[in-house]
Scaffold this motif. Structure first.
Motif, PDB file in Angstrom:
ATOM      1  N   GLY A 210       0.817  -1.223   0.000  1.00 51.49           N
ATOM      2  CA  GLY A 210       0.000   0.000   0.000  1.00 51.49           C
ATOM      3  C   GLY A 210       0.845   1.264   0.000  1.00 51.49           C
ATOM      4  N   LEU A 211       2.130   1.156   0.296  1.00 51.31           N
ATOM      5  CA  LEU A 211       3.007   2.335   0.192  1.00 51.31           C
ATOM      6  C   LEU A 211       3.773   2.281  -1.130  1.00 51.31           C
ATOM      7  CD1 LEU A 211       4.550   3.197   3.676  1.00 51.31           C
ATOM      8  CD2 LEU A 211       2.394   3.883   2.661  1.00 51.31           C
ATOM      9  N   PRO A 212       4.191   3.471  -1.627  1.00 52.06           N
ATOM     10  CA  PRO A 212       4.844   3.501  -2.946  1.00 52.06           C
ATOM     11  C   PRO A 212       6.306   3.097  -2.893  1.00 52.06           C
ATOM     12  CG  PRO A 212       4.583   5.730  -2.090  1.00 52.06           C
ATOM     13  CD  PRO A 212       3.968   4.802  -1.082  1.00 52.06           C
ATOM     14  N   ILE A 213       6.579   1.912  -3.373  1.00 52.36           N
ATOM     15  CA  ILE A 213       7.970   1.456  -3.494  1.00 52.36           C
ATOM     16  C   ILE A 213       8.076   0.557  -4.724  1.00 52.36           C
ATOM     17  CG2 ILE A 213       7.549  -0.446  -1.837  1.00 52.36           C
ATOM     18  CD1 ILE A 213      10.571  -0.208  -1.071  1.00 52.36           C
ATOM     19  N   GLY A 214       9.180   0.674  -5.426  1.00 50.95           N
ATOM     20  CA  GLY A 214       9.473  -0.208  -6.546  1.00 50.95           C
ATOM     21  C   GLY A 214      10.909  -0.690  -6.409  1.00 50.95           C
ATOM     22  N   ALA A 215      11.315  -1.586  -7.272  1.00 49.99           N
ATOM     23  CA  ALA A 215      12.685  -2.085  -7.216  1.00 49.99           C
ATOM     24  C   ALA A 215      13.028  -2.756  -8.528  1.00 49.99           C
ATOM     25  CB  ALA A 215      12.839  -3.106  -6.087  1.00 49.99           C
ATOM     26  N   PHE A 216      14.320  -2.782  -8.849  1.00 52.44           N
ATOM     27  CA  PHE A 216      14.771  -3.732  -9.860  1.00 52.44           C
ATOM     28  C   PHE A 216      15.864  -4.557  -9.236  1.00 52.44           C
ATOM     29  CE2 PHE A 216      18.311  -1.007 -11.427  1.00 52.44           C
ATOM     30  CZ  PHE A 216      17.842   0.266 -11.095  1.00 52.44           C
ATOM     31  N   VAL A 217      15.805  -5.851  -9.517  1.00 49.21           N
ATOM     32  CA  VAL A 217      16.679  -6.814  -8.853  1.00 49.21           C
ATOM     33  C   VAL A 217      17.434  -7.575  -9.931  1.00 49.21           C
ATOM     34  CG1 VAL A 217      16.780  -8.691  -7.164  1.00 49.21           C
ATOM     35  CG2 VAL A 217      14.813  -7.128  -7.138  1.00 49.21           C
ATOM     36  N   THR A 218      18.746  -7.743  -9.721  1.00 46.75           N
ATOM     37  CA  THR A 218      19.557  -8.474 -10.697  1.00 46.75           C
ATOM     38  C   THR A 218      20.774  -9.076  -9.991  1.00 46.75           C
ATOM     39  OG1 THR A 218      20.620  -8.289 -12.863  1.00 46.75           O
ATOM     40  CG2 THR A 218      20.865  -6.405 -11.422  1.00 46.75           C
ATOM     41  N   SER A 219      21.753  -9.521 -10.769  1.00 41.66           N
ATOM     42  CA  SER A 219      22.970 -10.066 -10.162  1.00 41.66           C
ATOM     43  C   SER A 219      23.884  -8.911  -9.751  1.00 41.66           C
ATOM     44  CB  SER A 219      23.698 -10.954 -11.171  1.00 41.66           C
ATOM     45  OG  SER A 219      24.147 -10.149 -12.249  1.00 41.66           O
ATOM     46  N   SER A 220      24.764  -9.186  -8.800  1.00 41.55           N
ATOM     47  CA  SER A 220      25.698  -8.127  -8.376  1.00 41.55           C
ATOM     48  C   SER A 220      26.571  -7.706  -9.559  1.00 41.55           C
ATOM     49  CB  SER A 220      26.547  -8.596  -7.203  1.00 41.55           C
ATOM     50  OG  SER A 220      27.093  -9.851  -7.486  1.00 41.55           O
ATOM     51  N   LYS A 221      26.865  -8.663 -10.458  1.00 42.87           N
ATOM     52  CA  LYS A 221      27.715  -8.342 -11.614  1.00 42.87           C
ATOM     53  C   LYS A 221      27.016  -7.327 -12.529  1.00 42.87           C
ATOM     54  CE  LYS A 221      30.358 -10.441 -15.286  1.00 42.87           C
ATOM     55  NZ  LYS A 221      29.767 -11.024 -16.480  1.00 42.87           N
ATOM     56  N   ILE A 222      25.780  -7.594 -12.864  1.00 42.98           N
ATOM     57  CA  ILE A 222      25.062  -6.656 -13.751  1.00 42.98           C
ATOM     58  C   ILE A 222      24.865  -5.317 -13.041  1.00 42.98           C
ATOM     59  CG2 ILE A 222      22.881  -6.229 -14.981  1.00 42.98           C
ATOM     60  CD1 ILE A 222      22.750  -9.229 -15.589  1.00 42.98           C
ATOM     61  N   MET A 223      24.468  -5.359 -11.770  1.00 38.75           N
ATOM     62  CA  MET A 223      24.197  -4.092 -11.061  1.00 38.75           C
ATOM     63  C   MET A 223      25.463  -3.238 -10.948  1.00 38.75           C
ATOM     64  SD  MET A 223      21.505  -2.579  -9.782  1.00 38.75           S
ATOM     65  CE  MET A 223      20.243  -3.582  -9.006  1.00 38.75           C
ATOM     66  N   SER A 224      26.620  -3.882 -10.962  1.00 43.12           N
ATOM     67  CA  SER A 224      27.867  -3.113 -10.789  1.00 43.12           C
ATOM     68  C   SER A 224      28.110  -2.159 -11.965  1.00 43.12           C
ATOM     69  CB  SER A 224      29.061  -4.059 -10.596  1.00 43.12           C
ATOM     70  OG  SER A 224      29.320  -4.728 -11.809  1.00 43.12           O
ATOM     71  N   SER A 225      27.365  -2.335 -13.065  1.00 38.81           N
ATOM     72  CA  SER A 225      27.516  -1.397 -14.186  1.00 38.81           C
ATOM     73  C   SER A 225      27.142   0.031 -13.788  1.00 38.81           C
ATOM     74  CB  SER A 225      26.621  -1.811 -15.358  1.00 38.81           C
ATOM     75  OG  SER A 225      26.987  -3.072 -15.812  1.00 38.81           O
ATOM     76  N   PHE A 226      26.404   0.177 -12.688  1.00 38.04           N
ATOM     77  CA  PHE A 226      26.015   1.527 -12.228  1.00 38.04           C
ATOM     78  C   PHE A 226      27.059   2.182 -11.324  1.00 38.04           C
ATOM     79  CE2 PHE A 226      21.061   1.194 -12.567  1.00 38.04           C
ATOM     80  CZ  PHE A 226      21.120   1.731 -13.848  1.00 38.04           C
TER      81      PHE A 226
END
Ligand code: PMP
Length: 395
Positions: free
Chosen positions: A253-269
């Motif tokens: 009921g509260l506004p939250i979103g997420a994207f979830v992936t591998s640590s390897k892919i996320m490290s591109s950020f």
């Protein structure tokens, strides 16, 4: 006209010429109450949000406790605070082992934007593929991959290098090539009116993406958090995504979103540039405790095992009901198809007058949306189905 209603028309944005005008003052479980204390069963969960019911006591308690401690911190992977860490750890524990790193945002559209950026940065490619009649959000990136030209036309030019394929059509998988950064796809198409693909489609898709180095972004914004009877829709359809996006039911009921992936892919950020993606509020302490409480409620109240029986009951009542042309279902995610939008709208309006909230789908206006809180009881299902049956018999 009540004062509130007239102020609504003067000062709040309307995106349709005919707002529903429900004036709600309280919500609890599957029920909404209007200003005259009329009770409505919310059979669409505020569009797939209130999966654990409105104002679940455990979610409300977690929020109360957190607002007494702190409400805002810098959220994007700089400060360390337990609500965010505990939620990220919880997600990793219920997802396949490669989906172990989470970036929190505030909405579904933002989750899609982040996932698209991440896939483009990680693959060093720009092309994106999505499906006909898919809805992934209203921001410009998400709109660029929407599967409906009519909704896109007035906002052109959108981001380039996007292609559409037909959902579930094995032939179209050949459009995925070594130039494709990602395919963004739902495990069960929601706004298309609950459409499913055959197991062979998912196998071939997975195979082609592995061959071409294309990432599969699974939009779990409506299918996630138990809607299909599995915690995530990709588990229901049985394939393995590289990135998933969450929102809607995730926050209880509260506004939250997420994207979830591998640590390897996320490290591109993390580098080149540093701070590759920034959000002031994503992963806010209050919304993260609400999301954690929501996931705990689903487990502690054994909600997933209860879904097949509830889904069967809806099917038993509605599949062969008068005027129903097709009944499509994935757990507690259902579409009742009628001969036209006019028939559907008439049924939806009469149901509303009888205290039952349903809706149509953005890209399937002939079909009625049924997506109740997963906590709905057997008795509440019977009451809801009897209202619908009564309307259909007397149409
Ligand atoms: N993806 C899907 C499948 C959705 O149903 C929605 C919202 N209807 C979105 C993305 C966008 O979510 P939001 O409205 O929170 O931006």
């Amino acid at each position: 006209m009540s004062n509130l209603r007239s102020l609504f028309y003067q000062h709040c944005a309307q995106t349709s010429p005919t707002p529903l005008e429900l004036e709600i003052i309280k919500a609890e479980g599957v029920y909404l109450f209007d200003q005259n204390h009329k009770k409505y069963i919310d059979l669409i969960s505020g569009i797939s949000v209130s999966n654990v019911g409105h104002c679940h006591p455990k979610v409300v308690k977690a929020i109360h406790e957190q607002v007494d401690k702190y409400m805002h911190l810098m959220v994007y992977g700089e400060y360390i605070y337990s609500p965010q860490v505990k939620l990220a750890k919880k997600l990793s524990s219920i997802l396949p082992s490669h989906l172990n790193t989470t970036y929190f945002v505030n909405s579904g559209s933002e989750a899609i934007e982040g996932a698209i950026k991440l896939a483009r940065k990680h693959t060093q490619r720009s092309e994106l593929i999505s499906c006909n009649n898919a809805y992934h959000g209203s921001t410009l990136g998400a709109l660029s991959i929407m599967g409906n030209e009519e909704y896109k036309n007035s906002f052109q030019p959108l981001i380039p290098s996007t292609k559409l394929i037909r959902f579930g059509e094995i032939e179209d998988i050949s459009l995925i090539t070594k130039h494709t950064a990602a395919i963004v796809i739902e495990s069960v198409q929601a706004e298309a009116g609950i459409r499913q693909a055959k197991p062979e489609f998912w196998q071939k898709l997975q195979q082609k993406c592995a061959e071409t180095g294309t990432l599969i972004i699974c939009d779990e914004i409506q299918t996630g958090i138990g809607r299909t009877g599995k915690m995530f829709g990709f588990q229901y359809a049985n394939f393995s995504p590289d990135i998933i996006t969450l929102a809607k039911g995730f926050g209880g009921g509260l506004p939250i979103g997420a994207f979830v992936t591998s640590s390897k892919i996320m490290s591109s950020f993390t580098n080149n540039p540093i701070l590759g993606h920034i959000s002031t509020f994503g992963g806010n302490p209050v919304t993260t405790v609400a999301a954690l409480a929501t996931l705990e409620v689903i487990e502690e109240e054994n909600i997933l095992p209860s879904i097949p029986q509830k889904a069967d009951l809806f099917k038993k009542y509605l599949e062969k009901a008068p005027h129903v042309i097709d009944f499509r279902q994935a757990g507690l995610f259902m579409a009742l198809e009628f001969d036209s939008f006019e028939t559907n709208k008439k049924i939806i309006d009469i149901c509303l007058s009888k205290g039952l909230i349903t809706d149509w789908f953005l890209f399937d206006s002939k079909s009625m949306r049924i997506a109740p809180p997963l906590t709905i009881s057997i008795e509440e299902i019977e009451i809801s189905c009897k209202i619908i049956m009564d309307v259909l018999k007397n149409l």
